[in-house]
Design a protein around this motif. Sequence first.
Motif, PDB file in Angstrom:
ATOM      1  N   SER A   1       0.711  -1.329   0.010  1.00 12.68           N
ATOM      2  CA  SER A   1      -0.015  -0.032  -0.081  1.00 12.68           C
ATOM      3  C   SER A   1       0.994   1.334  -0.026  1.00 12.68           C
ATOM      4  CB  SER A   1      -0.765   0.025   1.275  1.00 12.68           C
ATOM      5  OG  SER A   1      -0.231  -0.108   2.261  1.00 12.68           O
ATOM      6  N   ARG A   2       2.029   1.241   0.726  1.00 15.89           N
ATOM      7  CA  ARG A   2       3.084   2.441   0.773  1.00 15.89           C
ATOM      8  C   ARG A   2       3.396   2.786  -0.697  1.00 15.89           C
ATOM      9  NH1 ARG A   2       5.752   0.649   4.456  1.00 15.89           N
ATOM     10  NH2 ARG A   2       7.981   0.401   3.481  1.00 15.89           N
ATOM     11  N   HIS A   3       3.655   1.628  -1.120  1.00 15.18           N
ATOM     12  CA  HIS A   3       4.427   1.871  -2.585  1.00 15.18           C
ATOM     13  C   HIS A   3       3.174   2.341  -3.741  1.00 15.18           C
ATOM     14  CE1 HIS A   3       7.162  -0.121  -6.014  1.00 15.18           C
ATOM     15  NE2 HIS A   3       7.346   1.332  -5.711  1.00 15.18           N
ATOM     16  N   HIS A   4       2.267   1.791  -3.551  1.00 14.57           N
ATOM     17  CA  HIS A   4       1.195   2.418  -4.314  1.00 14.57           C
ATOM     18  C   HIS A   4       0.659   3.822  -4.118  1.00 14.57           C
ATOM     19  CE1 HIS A   4      -0.584  -2.018  -4.756  1.00 14.57           C
ATOM     20  NE2 HIS A   4       0.582  -2.073  -5.364  1.00 14.57           N
ATOM     21  N   ASP A   5       0.948   4.091  -3.007  1.00 13.19           N
ATOM     22  CA  ASP A   5       0.625   5.273  -2.551  1.00 13.19           C
ATOM     23  C   ASP A   5       1.842   6.646  -3.194  1.00 13.19           C
ATOM     24  OD1 ASP A   5      -0.690   7.682  -1.070  1.00 13.19           O
ATOM     25  OD2 ASP A   5       1.262   7.612  -0.010  1.00 13.19           O
ATOM     26  N   VAL A   6       2.970   5.853  -3.405  1.00 13.26           N
ATOM     27  CA  VAL A   6       4.136   6.809  -3.452  1.00 13.26           C
ATOM     28  C   VAL A   6       3.981   6.857  -5.138  1.00 13.26           C
ATOM     29  CG1 VAL A   6       6.444   6.933  -4.081  1.00 13.26           C
ATOM     30  CG2 VAL A   6       5.652   6.129  -1.862  1.00 13.26           C
ATOM     31  N   VAL A   7       3.525   6.007  -6.002  1.00 18.46           N
ATOM     32  CA  VAL A   7       3.095   6.053  -7.374  1.00 18.46           C
ATOM     33  C   VAL A   7       1.772   6.898  -7.467  1.00 18.46           C
ATOM     34  CG1 VAL A   7       2.553   4.721  -9.289  1.00 18.46           C
ATOM     35  CG2 VAL A   7       4.125   3.633  -7.727  1.00 18.46           C
ATOM     36  N   ALA A   8       1.040   6.750  -6.906  1.00 21.72           N
ATOM     37  CA  ALA A   8       0.009   7.760  -7.026  1.00 21.72           C
ATOM     38  C   ALA A   8       0.278   9.206  -6.837  1.00 21.72           C
ATOM     39  CB  ALA A   8      -1.181   7.349  -6.127  1.00 21.72           C
ATOM     40  N   ARG A   9       0.992   9.418  -5.742  1.00 22.10           N
ATOM     41  CA  ARG A   9       1.504  10.965  -5.676  1.00 22.10           C
ATOM     42  C   ARG A   9       2.400  11.289  -6.721  1.00 22.10           C
ATOM     43  NH1 ARG A   9       4.125  11.237  -1.396  1.00 22.10           N
ATOM     44  NH2 ARG A   9       4.355   9.239  -0.475  1.00 22.10           N
ATOM     45  N   ALA A  10       3.335  10.357  -7.190  1.00 19.83           N
ATOM     46  CA  ALA A  10       4.160  10.841  -8.091  1.00 19.83           C
ATOM     47  C   ALA A  10       3.383  11.139  -9.300  1.00 19.83           C
ATOM     48  CB  ALA A  10       5.181   9.564  -8.303  1.00 19.83           C
ATOM     49  N   ARG A  11       2.544  10.363  -9.667  1.00 18.24           N
ATOM     50  CA  ARG A  11       1.783  10.724 -10.944  1.00 18.24           C
ATOM     51  C   ARG A  11       0.918  11.917 -10.846  1.00 18.24           C
ATOM     52  NH1 ARG A  11      -3.620   7.426 -13.164  1.00 18.24           N
ATOM     53  NH2 ARG A  11      -3.637   8.398 -15.324  1.00 18.24           N
ATOM     54  N   LYS A  12       0.371  12.271  -9.386  1.00 21.56           N
ATOM     55  CA  LYS A  12      -0.087  13.538  -9.460  1.00 21.56           C
ATOM     56  C   LYS A  12       0.752  14.848  -9.455  1.00 21.56           C
ATOM     57  CE  LYS A  12      -3.361  16.070  -5.917  1.00 21.56           C
ATOM     58  NZ  LYS A  12      -3.731  15.890  -4.509  1.00 21.56           N
ATOM     59  N   ALA A  13       1.987  14.700  -9.034  1.00 28.37           N
ATOM     60  CA  ALA A  13       2.902  15.491  -9.054  1.00 28.37           C
ATOM     61  C   ALA A  13       3.798  15.719 -10.380  1.00 28.37           C
ATOM     62  CB  ALA A  13       4.431  15.126  -8.077  1.00 28.37           C
ATOM     63  N   ARG A  14       3.173  14.901 -11.452  1.00 25.16           N
ATOM     64  CA  ARG A  14       3.476  14.927 -12.747  1.00 25.16           C
ATOM     65  C   ARG A  14       5.130  14.480 -13.002  1.00 25.16           C
ATOM     66  NH1 ARG A  14      -0.422  17.079 -15.911  1.00 25.16           N
ATOM     67  NH2 ARG A  14       1.049  17.260 -17.693  1.00 25.16           N
ATOM     68  N   VAL A  15       5.408  13.499 -12.006  1.00 23.36           N
ATOM     69  CA  VAL A  15       6.907  13.002 -12.200  1.00 23.36           C
ATOM     70  C   VAL A  15       6.641  11.935 -13.330  1.00 23.36           C
ATOM     71  CG1 VAL A  15       8.409  11.380 -11.194  1.00 23.36           C
ATOM     72  CG2 VAL A  15       7.211  12.760  -9.919  1.00 23.36           C
ATOM     73  N   ARG A  16       7.875  12.022 -14.228  1.00 22.54           N
ATOM     74  CA  ARG A  16       7.861  11.147 -15.358  1.00 22.54           C
ATOM     75  C   ARG A  16       8.025   9.569 -15.046  1.00 22.54           C
ATOM     76  NH1 ARG A  16      11.577  13.954 -19.929  1.00 22.54           N
ATOM     77  NH2 ARG A  16      13.474  13.460 -18.589  1.00 22.54           N
ATOM     78  N   ILE A  17       6.998   8.802 -15.014  1.00 22.31           N
ATOM     79  CA  ILE A  17       6.965   7.397 -14.671  1.00 22.31           C
ATOM     80  C   ILE A  17       7.057   6.548 -15.849  1.00 22.31           C
ATOM     81  CG2 ILE A  17       5.622   5.712 -13.326  1.00 22.31           C
ATOM     82  CD1 ILE A  17       4.138   7.808 -12.167  1.00 22.31           C
ATOM     83  N   VAL A  18       7.803   5.327 -15.861  1.00 23.00           N
ATOM     84  CA  VAL A  18       7.990   4.541 -16.650  1.00 23.00           C
ATOM     85  C   VAL A  18       7.957   3.354 -16.445  1.00 23.00           C
ATOM     86  CG1 VAL A  18       9.876   5.861 -18.196  1.00 23.00           C
ATOM     87  CG2 VAL A  18      10.622   4.264 -16.300  1.00 23.00           C
ATOM     88  N   ALA A  19       7.707   2.447 -17.125  1.00 21.97           N
ATOM     89  CA  ALA A  19       7.267   0.845 -16.748  1.00 21.97           C
ATOM     90  C   ALA A  19       8.546   0.159 -16.760  1.00 21.97           C
ATOM     91  CB  ALA A  19       6.387   0.193 -17.945  1.00 21.97           C
ATOM     92  N   GLY A  20       8.583  -0.633 -15.525  1.00 17.88           N
ATOM     93  CA  GLY A  20       9.768  -1.406 -15.239  1.00 17.88           C
ATOM     94  C   GLY A  20       9.290  -2.699 -14.398  1.00 17.88           C
ATOM     95  N   THR A  21       9.554  -3.908 -14.789  1.00 12.49           N
ATOM     96  CA  THR A  21       8.993  -4.952 -14.061  1.00 12.49           C
ATOM     97  C   THR A  21      10.020  -5.443 -12.881  1.00 12.49           C
ATOM     98  OG1 THR A  21       9.860  -6.710 -15.678  1.00 12.49           O
ATOM     99  CG2 THR A  21       7.767  -5.756 -15.928  1.00 12.49           C
ATOM    100  N   ASP A  22      11.446  -5.404 -12.906  1.00 17.42           N
ATOM    101  CA  ASP A  22      12.344  -5.895 -12.256  1.00 17.42           C
ATOM    102  C   ASP A  22      12.336  -7.389 -12.345  1.00 17.42           C
ATOM    103  OD1 ASP A  22      14.432  -5.942 -10.799  1.00 17.42           O
ATOM    104  OD2 ASP A  22      13.343  -5.364  -8.903  1.00 17.42           O
ATOM    105  N   ALA A  23      11.920  -7.878 -13.635  1.00 16.61           N
ATOM    106  CA  ALA A  23      11.825  -9.334 -13.718  1.00 16.61           C
ATOM    107  C   ALA A  23      13.104  -9.891 -13.859  1.00 16.61           C
ATOM    108  CB  ALA A  23      10.846  -9.632 -14.934  1.00 16.61           C
TER     109      ALA A  23
END
Length: 316
Positions: free
Chosen positions: A294-316
């Motif tokens: 939940s903490r990680h999901h919250d950071v992602v949501a706030r990053a999106r709101k702040a207009r941080v440039r988010i890219v997809a990465g699986t760490d697979a």
Amino acid sequence: MSLTLLRGVHLVDGSADSPDQVSDILIEDTTIAEIGEPGRSLVPSHEARILEGGGGWALPGLIDSHIHLCIPFHPDDPGGDSPTVTPESIGRAAIFGLGNARALLAHGITTVRDVGSHGGSIFAVKQLVDAGLAAGPRIVPSGRAIAMTSGHGAMMSVFADGPDAVVATARRELAAGARSLKLMATGSGASASERPTDVQLTEPELRAAVEVGHGLGRPVAVHATNLVGVRNALAAGADSIEHGLDIDDGTLQLMAERQVFYTPTVWAYHFVGERAAWLATPPEVAEEVRSRYSRHHDVVARARKARVRIVAGTDA
């Protein structure tokens, strides 16, 4: 020159909200040469191989910005977090990487940024793919990640302590073929031997590697799971923050202002947490990983709101 006509597909190219019409796509060698008008069939002027799309979907190749093709062991496997590199271990990792490369391409992933491999195995895989001798996506390799002694990711890292040693190590990875650099600013939480709250490479050490990378026009990614590590990475001039489990609003705003990319790797934590038995992950580690969802999901949501440039990465 070879021509391929992909006939009758829904094309997703980002130019329309709802790609509800069917088109033809003419491909010349590996390049799209022409896209037909919806509802009108393309008739190529030269003989072409015809592939019937049957109303399926065609979209640009997917990009995985954080992946490890050449790590044949989980950190909790016996010897899985050992820094020992031998010709046999590099060969095993390269063979493992070739299999992964083929699988990725079959799933529509056409470009990857590999951010840590065992020894120089990723360079061998890239060479074979680039030469057309193996199937795989375009690979942007970092070679081995740079970590402090006994730091995160021993199997995919090379250890260096102090700015001078980090500079020398970064130059060696770039000379070997790295097109970007990967640095370990913190620990992780996917193995029993470390914690995500651990701070590892220091800001001066990170800065030394960033200066080497940027001096040669290479971007620098930093593994940073906690706020101190993220702030150290930003102070050092990092181009991307990997994982970022704990980032406050002020730091996210700074990332947005500096146009620093954020690669959350949400999937990897769910994979470790939900498949712990299959991975032989110790129960206490799996529980700790699950506690971060939940903490990680919250950071992602706030990053999106702040207009941080988010890219997809699986760490697979």
